[in-house]
Design an enzyme around this catalytic site. Structure first.
Site, PDB file in Angstrom:
ATOM      1  N   HIS A 333       0.797  -1.234   0.000  1.00 46.26           N
ATOM      2  CA  HIS A 333       0.000   0.000   0.000  1.00 46.26           C
ATOM      3  C   HIS A 333       0.826   1.280   0.000  1.00 46.26           C
ATOM      4  O   HIS A 333       0.256   2.357   0.194  1.00 46.26           O
ATOM      5  CB  HIS A 333      -0.933   0.039   1.213  1.00 46.26           C
ATOM      6  CG  HIS A 333      -2.024  -0.972   1.161  1.00 46.26           C
ATOM      7  ND1 HIS A 333      -3.264  -0.711   0.608  1.00 46.26           N
ATOM      8  CD2 HIS A 333      -2.069  -2.250   1.573  1.00 46.26           C
ATOM      9  CE1 HIS A 333      -4.026  -1.790   0.714  1.00 46.26           C
ATOM     10  NE2 HIS A 333      -3.315  -2.742   1.297  1.00 46.26           N
ATOM     11  N   LYS A 522      -8.100  14.054   4.719  1.00 42.62           N
ATOM     12  CA  LYS A 522      -7.251  12.867   4.719  1.00 42.62           C
ATOM     13  C   LYS A 522      -6.270  13.018   5.864  1.00 42.62           C
ATOM     14  O   LYS A 522      -6.182  14.095   6.463  1.00 42.62           O
ATOM     15  CB  LYS A 522      -6.485  12.744   3.400  1.00 42.62           C
ATOM     16  CG  LYS A 522      -5.780  14.059   2.978  1.00 42.62           C
ATOM     17  CD  LYS A 522      -5.112  13.948   1.623  1.00 42.62           C
ATOM     18  CE  LYS A 522      -6.073  14.023   0.463  1.00 42.62           C
ATOM     19  NZ  LYS A 522      -5.982  12.913  -0.473  1.00 42.62           N
ATOM     20  N   ARG A 523      -5.526  11.926   6.204  1.00 42.52           N
ATOM     21  CA  ARG A 523      -4.519  12.061   7.237  1.00 42.52           C
ATOM     22  C   ARG A 523      -3.527  13.164   6.884  1.00 42.52           C
ATOM     23  O   ARG A 523      -3.262  13.415   5.702  1.00 42.52           O
ATOM     24  CB  ARG A 523      -3.782  10.723   7.431  1.00 42.52           C
ATOM     25  CG  ARG A 523      -4.612   9.674   8.140  1.00 42.52           C
ATOM     26  CD  ARG A 523      -5.027  10.104   9.516  1.00 42.52           C
ATOM     27  NE  ARG A 523      -3.878  10.141  10.391  1.00 42.52           N
ATOM     28  CZ  ARG A 523      -3.510   9.159  11.202  1.00 42.52           C
ATOM     29  NH1 ARG A 523      -4.223   8.058  11.269  1.00 42.52           N
ATOM     30  NH2 ARG A 523      -2.454   9.268  11.971  1.00 42.52           N
ATOM     31  N   LYS A 528       1.247  14.389   1.394  1.00 42.85           N
ATOM     32  CA  LYS A 528      -0.100  14.752   0.947  1.00 42.85           C
ATOM     33  C   LYS A 528      -0.236  16.265   0.738  1.00 42.85           C
ATOM     34  O   LYS A 528      -1.177  16.750   0.158  1.00 42.85           O
ATOM     35  CB  LYS A 528      -1.146  14.257   1.941  1.00 42.85           C
ATOM     36  CG  LYS A 528      -1.214  12.720   2.033  1.00 42.85           C
ATOM     37  CD  LYS A 528      -2.248  12.285   3.043  1.00 42.85           C
ATOM     38  CE  LYS A 528      -2.266  10.781   3.314  1.00 42.85           C
ATOM     39  NZ  LYS A 528      -2.912   9.987   2.253  1.00 42.85           N
ATOM     40  N   THR A 630      -8.345   6.935  -1.982  1.00 44.66           N
ATOM     41  CA  THR A 630      -9.698   6.447  -2.199  1.00 44.66           C
ATOM     42  C   THR A 630     -10.699   7.578  -1.935  1.00 44.66           C
ATOM     43  O   THR A 630     -11.804   7.569  -2.460  1.00 44.66           O
ATOM     44  CB  THR A 630     -10.015   5.232  -1.283  1.00 44.66           C
ATOM     45  OG1 THR A 630      -9.506   5.516   0.029  1.00 44.66           O
ATOM     46  CG2 THR A 630      -9.376   3.966  -1.812  1.00 44.66           C
ATOM     47  N   LYS A 634     -14.362   9.031  -3.784  1.00 52.08           N
ATOM     48  CA  LYS A 634     -15.611   9.408  -3.106  1.00 52.08           C
ATOM     49  C   LYS A 634     -16.074  10.792  -3.566  1.00 52.08           C
ATOM     50  O   LYS A 634     -17.267  11.041  -3.750  1.00 52.08           O
ATOM     51  CB  LYS A 634     -15.423   9.374  -1.580  1.00 52.08           C
ATOM     52  CG  LYS A 634     -15.152   7.969  -1.062  1.00 52.08           C
ATOM     53  CD  LYS A 634     -14.559   7.917   0.345  1.00 52.08           C
ATOM     54  CE  LYS A 634     -13.929   6.541   0.583  1.00 52.08           C
ATOM     55  NZ  LYS A 634     -13.031   6.478   1.746  1.00 52.08           N
TER      56      LYS A 634
HETATM   57  C1  NBG Z   1      -2.527   3.750   1.964  1.00 53.75           C
HETATM   58  C2  NBG Z   1      -2.094   4.657   0.828  1.00 53.75           C
HETATM   59  C3  NBG Z   1      -3.284   5.163   0.032  1.00 53.75           C
HETATM   60  C4  NBG Z   1      -4.154   3.994  -0.410  1.00 53.75           C
HETATM   61  C5  NBG Z   1      -4.527   3.167   0.805  1.00 53.75           C
HETATM   62  C6  NBG Z   1      -5.348   1.948   0.435  1.00 53.75           C
HETATM   63  C7  NBG Z   1      -1.128   2.950   3.836  1.00 53.75           C
HETATM   64  C8  NBG Z   1       0.120   2.255   4.220  1.00 53.75           C
HETATM   65  N1  NBG Z   1      -1.345   3.132   2.526  1.00 53.75           N
HETATM   66  O1  NBG Z   1      -2.845   5.863  -1.097  1.00 53.75           O
HETATM   67  O2  NBG Z   1      -1.362   5.724   1.338  1.00 53.75           O
HETATM   68  O3  NBG Z   1      -5.304   4.450  -1.050  1.00 53.75           O
HETATM   69  O4  NBG Z   1      -3.357   2.705   1.460  1.00 53.75           O
HETATM   70  O5  NBG Z   1      -4.689   1.167  -0.511  1.00 53.75           O
HETATM   71  O6  NBG Z   1      -1.899   3.322   4.686  1.00 53.75           O
END
Ligand code: NBG
Length: 790
Positions: A333, A522-523, A528, A630, A634
């Protein structure tokens, strides 16, 4: 078919036996509880039918340290098709549904996208009638709650179980013992039903709680050693006490390793136990089980299954390895180096000596295989699972022990293949594949935007899109229909008004639904680039001051998200945003023209209000860094064009919806490769009009970071070569100008209401690809080899 009288009876009974009160005397929270219980009573029989129908079939299991489920009640009654009956019943009983819905705590057992993806996959698999179960940890405390005080993030415990959890069934009789070198604990399964849309298939999310082997040492207690008498119990319970509030960066804590092994061992023992009960042999385990490793957090499953097979089940090594490889598949991920999990050998040896021995043997076998494959001995170190620094490289273990390795968006998988995991890709090219992420339209449109959902159903003449999102493509024929577009704009306005009402109550601030709602949720993480967004707002502020007659559509910039508790730079950005907000609010020249809002304690249920209300979706990560994203999907599904870089799934979003319907800016992955070695952020800082002015507010006394040193550190991280070998490693200075230009274009474009509505509409019509139904179908067919059954 729902039996509404029965639901009512159970509510009344539950009220009496649980709270000792009549239904009408309960508070909202209690009413929520008894209603949920009454629905559970309805669900349980179908749930066991699902178990029966998949009894003899191959099933898939999603092993994940995080499941970010959000609220359950509305989702469940929607998926069951009960909504209108329940609303009618509550109406008759004089119960306000919204209050009851609002009193449900989010189940926030995840940090962000990775955990939410797991939740979307479960919804999709149940809806599509696939046998997929989730396995994870029942954290007593979920992701911390966020408050903002004086602009600073304050974290408090998320005691989500305070009022009980009506959706889980504790199955004590299926508990499992998990052993560490210094401790044995009991894993207690809590099962939550995952109700597919239509209600035909109800799958299971099984989360383990850790308990002591004995709850009280009686002898010690009798000897007045009160603390000692519960020490074993408390130590055991600590394992499932809290979710680590870290996404992306790994947190190398002993307790975290215990958590990983705890849930993985319990889950595998559970599966093996059931398998050997149903089938005579363990040899065919892989024929009936596909296990997806959600990132490397559950990677210890590979040596653990080897342990069970070779030691407990006495299978010879090579045969066991074959079973393991056939069973597991691994999803990566992220490409951020700091997130590639590595564990010190010493820690494994100390806590899990038997597992460590198995990892050593896996590593030896790997080396043999590499030599057989003709890899020269001087290159072997590149692959070793146990690195020369004495770390266990969990990604390597995961690749070697799986038959499939996938990234989560096309560009991400390509980067893995070309750079990060290139050695492994060349070794096992067939093992690598892409599975672009998706989201469930049930939660992220049907539930969160019922107004737009009804309109879509009306236009398409059917509700098929709820389970077949490709149908949205047929909306394209309305792209020039002004009546349709105007109705869309009305709905958008309504969603903005609803958000404004919520913000008024919860953030104590007034926002104007006629302004552009520009949202980044987002976080908080440097890659980001919330800071880029903040700098641009500040630049706008100065531009408006300089040129008060500048004609722009008013804008409301909304931020939401949490920063990991130890991540100071991310916390500095939160403070900076709040300071900008106050600067603007206190300046009559600018107030009203632009506005900043910080959506406190961003979580799934807040997201359900924010996505539908957005006009513009901020997806501005440094190219190559966001694996997929993701949230971007949305927003798209709710008709917000993207302002973003060509990163993660943005690439595919723009490919589907058309570049002309989005605002793309900034460096691309190839550009960064080219400039990275000679990049000097100071050049852009000096030479980009307005940029210096905005940056300098960090250090010239405009703002005050309360003596934390946050702002100086942030400034240095971007401009100071003495402090950092590569300052501004996320290319904020370079991308600023093209970001500003994209914003100016978006603001201009917004003035033409019809052409803006058309852009939004084209995003909705082309969002079909981004359903998690498609993603799950691809996993089921290409990785898990499981079949659906109605
Ligand atoms: C996160 C990514 C996102 C991705 C999500 C789901 C982790 C390690 N990765 O870009 O930063 O959409 O995983 O795949 O949290």
């Amino acid at each position: 078919m729902i039996d509404i009288e029965k639901i009512k009876k159970i509510m009344e009974t539950e009220a009496l036996v649980t709270y000792g009160k009549k239904l009408e005397k309960l508070n909202s929270n209690e009413k929520y509880f008894v209603l949920s219980k009454s629905i559970m009573a309805d669900v349980v029989p179908v749930w066991s039918k699902t178990r029966d129908k998949f009894k003899d079939e191959k099933r898939a299991y999603y092993f994940s340290a995080e499941f970010l489920m959000g609220r359950a009640l509305s989702n469940n009654i929607t998926n069951l098709g009960y909504q209108k009956y329940i609303l009618k019943l509550l109406d008759e009983l004089g119960i306000n549904y919204n209050a009851l819905e609002e009193s449900e705590e989010d189940a926030a057992l995840g940090n962000g996208g990775l955990g939410r993806l797991a939740a979307c996959f479960l919804d999709s698999a149940a809806t599509l009638d696939y046998p997929l179960s989730g396995y994870g940890i029942r954290y007593e405390y979920g992701l911390f709650k966020q408050k903002i005080e004086d602009g600073f993030q304050i974290e408090t415990a998320d005691n989500w179980l305070e009022h009980g959890d009506p959706w889980a069934i504790e199955n004590r009789d299926e508990s499992i013992i998990v052993s560490f070198s210094d401790q044995a604990v009991r894993a207690i399964p809590f099962d939550t039903p995952i109700i597919g849309y239509g209600g035909d298939t109800i799958n299971t999310l099984r989360l383990w709680k850790s308990e002591g082997m004995v709850s009280l040492d009686f002898e010690k207690f009798n000897n007045y050693q009160y603390d000692e008498s519960v020490k074993q119990k408390n130590d055991a319970e600590n394992i499932s006490k809290v979710l680590y509030p870290n996404d992306i960066d790994i947190e190398g804590k002993k307790l975290r390793l215990r958590q990983q092994y705890f849930f993985v061992s319990a889950s595998l023992q559970d599966l093996v136990r059931k398998h050997t009960k149903e089938h005579i042999t363990i040899n065919n385990f892989a024929k009936y089980h596909a296990i997806q490793l959600n990132d490397t957090h559950p990677a210890v499953a590979i040596p653990e299954l080897m342990r069970i097979l070779t030691i407990q089940e006495a299978i010879e090594w090579d045969k066991a390895w074959e079973i393991v490889r056939e069973t597991f598949a691994y999803t990566n991920h992220t490409v951020l180096a700091e997130a590639l999990e590595e564990w010190p050998v010493e820690l494994y040896k100390e806590l899990l000596p038997n597992i460590y021995k198995i990892i050593e043997k896996i590593n030896i076998k790997l080396k043999e295989e590499l030599i057989n494959k003709g890899i020269s001995s001087k290159n072997i170190y590149k692959y070793e699972i146990i690195s020369s620094h004495n770390n266990i490289r969990m990604a390597f273990l995961s690749i070697y022990g799986s038959h499939s390795v996938n990234g989560v968006a096309r560009i991400h998988t390509d980067i893995l293949k070309d750079t990060q995991l290139n050695d492994w890709y060349r070794l096992y090219p067939d093992r690598f594949n892409n599975k672009t992420n998706g989201i469930t339209q049930r939660r992220w449109l049907l539930l969160s935007n019922p107004e737009l959902s009804s309109f879509i159903t009306e236009l398409l003449g059917s509700e098929e899109w709820i389970i077949d999102l490709k149908q949205l493509k047929n909306l394209e024929s309305f792209k020039d229909d002004e009546v349709v577009l105007n109705r869309f704009l009305d709905i958008k306005h309504l969603k903005k008004q609803q958000l404004a009402e919520y913000v008024k109550v919860h953030e104590n601030t007034i926002i104007d639904p006629d302004s552009i709602f520009d949202i980044q949720i987002k976080r908080f993480h440097e890659y980001k680039r919330q800071f880029l967004n903040a700098l641009h707002i500040l630049d706008l502020y100065f531009r408006i001051k300089e040129n008060p007659t500048m004609i722009r559509v008013h804008q409301t910039f909304i931020f939401g998200g949490k920063a990991a508790s130890g991540y100071f730079r991310a916390k500095a950005v939160i403070k900076f945003i709040n300071d900008i907000k106050n600067l603007i609010d206190s300046d009559p020249d600018v107030r009203g023209k632009i506005k900043v809002v910080f959506a406190t304690n961003y979580r799934v249920s807040y997201g359900e209000m924010l996505f539908p209300a957005a006009d513009l979706s901020e997806q501005i990560s440094t190219a190559g860094k966001e694996a997929s994203g993701t949230g971007n999907m949305k927003f798209m599904l709710n008709g917000a064009p993207t302002i973003g870089t060509l990163d993660g799934a943005n690439v595919e979003i723009v490919e589907e919806a058309g570049e002309e319907n989005n605002f793309i800016f900034g460096l691309k992955v190839e550009d960064i490769k080219e400039i990275q070695d000679n990049y000097d952020p100071r050049y852009y800082y000096e030479n980009t009009p307005g940029l210096k002015r905005a940056m300098d507010t960090l250090v010239d006394g405009t703002f005050n970071d309360g003596g934390t040193g946050f702002y100086r550190e942030l400034y240095d991280s971007i401009l100071n070569f003495d402090h950092h070998a590569r300052p501004d490693s996320y290319y904020i200075m370079k991308d600023f100008e093209s970001y500003r230009k994209a914003h100016d274009e978006a603001n201009e474009a917004y003035k033409n209401r019809m052409s803006w509505a058309k852009k939004s509409w084209m995003n909705i019509a082309n969002a079909g690809k981004f359903t998690s139904d498609r993603t799950v179908e691809d996993y089921a067919r290409e990785i898990w080899d499981i079949k659906k059954k109605k």
